[in-house]
Design a protein around this motif. Structure first.
Motif, mmCIF file in Angstrom:
data_model
loop_
_atom_site.group_PDB
_atom_site.id
_atom_site.type_symbol
_atom_site.label_atom_id
_atom_site.label_comp_id
_atom_site.label_asym_id
_atom_site.label_seq_id
_atom_site.Cartn_x
_atom_site.Cartn_y
_atom_site.Cartn_z
ATOM 1 N N CYS A 100 0.854 -1.199 0.000
ATOM 2 C CA CYS A 100 0.000 0.000 0.000
ATOM 3 C C CYS A 100 0.884 1.240 0.000
ATOM 4 C CB CYS A 100 -0.891 -0.044 1.232
ATOM 5 S SG CYS A 100 -2.034 1.336 1.389
ATOM 6 N N THR A 101 1.991 1.166 0.724
ATOM 7 C CA THR A 101 2.944 2.277 0.741
ATOM 8 C C THR A 101 3.395 2.612 -0.674
ATOM 9 O OG1 THR A 101 3.666 1.638 2.942
ATOM 10 C CG2 THR A 101 5.213 2.970 1.635
ATOM 11 N N HIS A 102 3.701 1.576 -1.457
ATOM 12 C CA HIS A 102 4.141 1.819 -2.826
ATOM 13 C C HIS A 102 3.004 2.364 -3.697
ATOM 14 C CE1 HIS A 102 8.046 -0.741 -2.557
ATOM 15 N NE2 HIS A 102 8.172 0.482 -2.093
ATOM 16 N N GLU A 137 -7.824 8.080 -1.572
ATOM 17 C CA GLU A 137 -8.388 7.292 -0.471
ATOM 18 C C GLU A 137 -7.390 6.218 -0.049
ATOM 19 O OE1 GLU A 137 -12.206 6.674 -3.020
ATOM 20 O OE2 GLU A 137 -12.712 6.138 -0.938
ATOM 21 N N ASP A 138 -6.909 6.305 1.190
ATOM 22 C CA ASP A 138 -6.128 5.196 1.749
ATOM 23 C C ASP A 138 -7.166 4.192 2.253
ATOM 24 O OD1 ASP A 138 -4.766 3.373 3.294
ATOM 25 O OD2 ASP A 138 -3.327 4.830 4.075
ATOM 26 N N ASN A 139 -7.374 3.166 1.419
ATOM 27 C CA ASN A 139 -8.469 2.209 1.649
ATOM 28 C C ASN A 139 -7.949 0.912 2.275
ATOM 29 O OD1 ASN A 139 -11.327 2.019 1.270
ATOM 30 N ND2 ASN A 139 -11.002 0.552 -0.400
ATOM 31 N N GLN A 157 -4.808 0.052 -1.642
ATOM 32 C CA GLN A 157 -5.134 -1.122 -0.815
ATOM 33 C C GLN A 157 -3.859 -1.711 -0.246
ATOM 34 O OE1 GLN A 157 -9.037 -0.574 -1.835
ATOM 35 N NE2 GLN A 157 -8.238 -1.937 -0.261
ATOM 36 N N SER A 158 -3.995 -2.424 0.859
ATOM 37 C CA SER A 158 -2.862 -3.165 1.417
ATOM 38 C C SER A 158 -3.221 -4.637 1.541
ATOM 39 C CB SER A 158 -2.503 -2.636 2.808
ATOM 40 O OG SER A 158 -1.474 -3.442 3.371
ATOM 41 N N PHE A 159 -2.261 -5.493 1.202
ATOM 42 C CA PHE A 159 -2.422 -6.928 1.440
ATOM 43 C C PHE A 159 -1.328 -7.423 2.380
ATOM 44 C CE2 PHE A 159 -4.187 -6.021 -2.853
ATOM 45 C CZ PHE A 159 -5.513 -6.038 -2.444
ATOM 46 N N THR A 166 -1.566 -8.188 8.159
ATOM 47 C CA THR A 166 -2.541 -7.740 9.154
ATOM 48 C C THR A 166 -3.879 -7.328 8.540
ATOM 49 O OG1 THR A 166 -1.524 -5.570 8.959
ATOM 50 C CG2 THR A 166 -0.849 -6.918 10.834
ATOM 51 N N LYS A 167 -4.000 -7.345 7.225
ATOM 52 C CA LYS A 167 -5.232 -6.896 6.592
ATOM 53 C C LYS A 167 -6.183 -8.079 6.316
ATOM 54 C CE LYS A 167 -3.654 -2.646 6.505
ATOM 55 N NZ LYS A 167 -2.285 -2.592 7.018
ATOM 56 N N ASN A 168 -7.408 -7.789 5.907
ATOM 57 C CA ASN A 168 -8.408 -8.849 5.702
ATOM 58 C C ASN A 168 -7.952 -9.886 4.672
ATOM 59 O OD1 ASN A 168 -9.792 -6.974 7.241
ATOM 60 N ND2 ASN A 168 -11.725 -7.235 6.151
HETATM 61 C C1 LIG Z 1 -1.430 -1.162 6.542
HETATM 62 C C2 LIG Z 1 -1.644 0.261 6.181
HETATM 63 C C3 LIG Z 1 -0.812 0.944 5.279
HETATM 64 C C4 LIG Z 1 0.453 0.366 4.733
HETATM 65 O O1 LIG Z 1 0.291 -0.811 4.087
HETATM 66 P P1 LIG Z 1 1.577 -1.605 3.509
HETATM 67 O O2 LIG Z 1 0.933 -2.536 2.521
HETATM 68 O O3 LIG Z 1 2.183 -2.301 4.673
HETATM 69 O O4 LIG Z 1 2.471 -0.610 2.873
HETATM 70 C C5 LIG Z 1 -1.125 2.242 4.920
HETATM 71 N N1 LIG Z 1 -2.206 2.842 5.424
HETATM 72 C C6 LIG Z 1 -3.017 2.240 6.308
HETATM 73 C C7 LIG Z 1 -4.217 2.979 6.821
HETATM 74 C C8 LIG Z 1 -2.746 0.938 6.738
HETATM 75 O O5 LIG Z 1 -3.529 0.349 7.646
#
Ligand SMILES: *Cc1c(COP(=O)(O)O)cnc(C)c1O
Length: 380
Positions: A59-61, A155-157, A179-181, A184-186
């Protein structure tokens, strides 16, 4: 310290992951954008109704790609909540942006739309919103302010895949969403992410940025006869092995979301009366929203109560952590001028929030132990 019997999070596997990874190996295509990556793109596009989704390495990228797509330059301002993960804004400061931290609402802990407009200046180049705990922000008000000032919304989703605001999926409102995978995510492939694009004007450049600043994607589609360096970019595409792992989870999306809903609903069936008795504020969902069942958070009456409760649960082998520290008061935030009192709700909430264990494979027995432990807590 006793061993952890009930963790906060446990990475989940459906059982199909290794078979798909073996298929990826058999396909002889291990680098990015092979058949599994394409399946993941189509799944995100079709299930959310976004015109373009691109898997990324995190998600950072995806946020870094957003900053490049928006041509963020040194001195530009980017507004985001102080109560969020570092990279919601760090990806923009990496391009030289100055973070402008906005406070949050005391109910959803999302960016406070009533305080947003006061932060907009002629240098504002983006507004980053975070749908905290998978409960959507006030998107009507936010999109109206953004449109009035001509500022794009990102949107940081990360928490909110499959959340909805007034029936519409989060991630489909802003010019782009991430999105992040992460585990810790769903849904997870260990480390991974995606960029969702709602503005067709961004599609071609997003592919270029993701492919090291080259027009390689157009070359492979036969649209140009050689591929070359045309723009800024980096290597933001994940390997097919990760996409294969993720695909197994996407295929099980309904089951994964059903599991999480069952767990969230069980907390919410048991905890409210106890919470009311002890002055504990629970996470809640406004009527016009549907959540992603990412998290179950509670606000305790004080920092002292939270510290005692976390230690008490930890003694019982239950790990229930706090969450974000205010970014405006971090070492970096202070370098950008952050001081105490800038975001009073964030400062207050950050000291009192606790998250209960919630993971896809959590059993009813494990969860009832967490609930019973809460009920037996006498450390008030
Ligand atoms: C987990 C998370 C990120 C970062 O996700 P990565 O995939 O680890 O880079 C960014 N924003 C929010 C709100 C997050 O919960």
């Amino acid at each position: 310290m006793p061993e952890i019997l009930i963790p906060f999070n446990k990475p989940y596997a459906t059982g199909a992951e290794f078979a798909y990874m073996q298929q990826a190996v058999a396909n002889s295509h291990l680098s990015g954008d092979g058949p599994f990556t394409k399946r993941c793109h189509t799944f995100l596009q079709e299930s959310l109704g976004v015109p373009k989704a691109l898997l990324t390495t995190s998600c950072t990228h995806a946020l870094e790609m957003s900053a490049l797509l928006l041509d963020i330059q040194p001195g530009d301002e980017v507004i985001c909540p102080s109560f969020t993960f570092v990279t919601s804004i760090g990806a923009f400061t990496l391009r030289g942006a100055k973070p402008v931290f906005a406070d949050i609402r005391p109910d959803t802990l999302n960016i406070d739309e009533s305080k947003l407009e006061a932060h907009i200046t002629p240098r504002t180049k983006a507004i980053v919103v975070v749908h905290y705990a998978g409960v959507a922000c006030e998107m009507d008000a936010i999109m109206a302010i953004a449109a009035k000032h001509g500022v794009p919304v990102v949107e940081d989703n990360a928490h909110a895949l499959f959340s909805r605001y007034k029936g519409r999926f989060t991630g489909t409102f802003g010019a782009m969403a991430t999105q992040s995978f992460h585990e810790t995510k769903n849904f997870t492939c260990g480390e991974g992410g995606a960029l969702l694009l709602n503005d067709p004007a961004l599609f071609e450049r997003a592919e270029i940025i993701r492919e090291k600043g080259t027009n390689r994607s157009r070359f492979f589609r036969g649209q140009v006869d050689k591929y070359t360096w045309v723009d800024l970019g980096s290597s933001y595409l994940p390997s097919e092995l990760l996409a294969a792992y993720l695909w197994a989870q996407f295929e099980a999306a309904d089951d994964i979301q059903r599991r999480r809903k069952t767990i969230w609903d069980r907390y919410h069936a048991h905890v409210p009366e106890w919470a009311a008795q002890h002055g504990v504020q629970l996470m809640s969902l406004p009527d016009d929203r549907e959540q992603s069942y990412h998290m179950y958070w509670m606000l305790l009456p004080s920092l002292a109560a939270r510290t005692t409760l976390i230690a008490y649960l930890r003694e019982l082998g239950i790990y229930a952590p706090f969450h974000y520290l205010p970014l405006h008061l971090s070492d970096m935030g202070r370098k950008f001028g952050g001081v105490e009192g800038d975001c009073p709700v964030t400062e207050n909430v950050s000291d009192r929030l606790i998250r209960l264990p919630l993971y896809n494979a959590m059993t009813e027995d494990e969860q009832m132990r967490v609930i019973a432990a809460l009920f037996a807590f006498e450390g008030w």
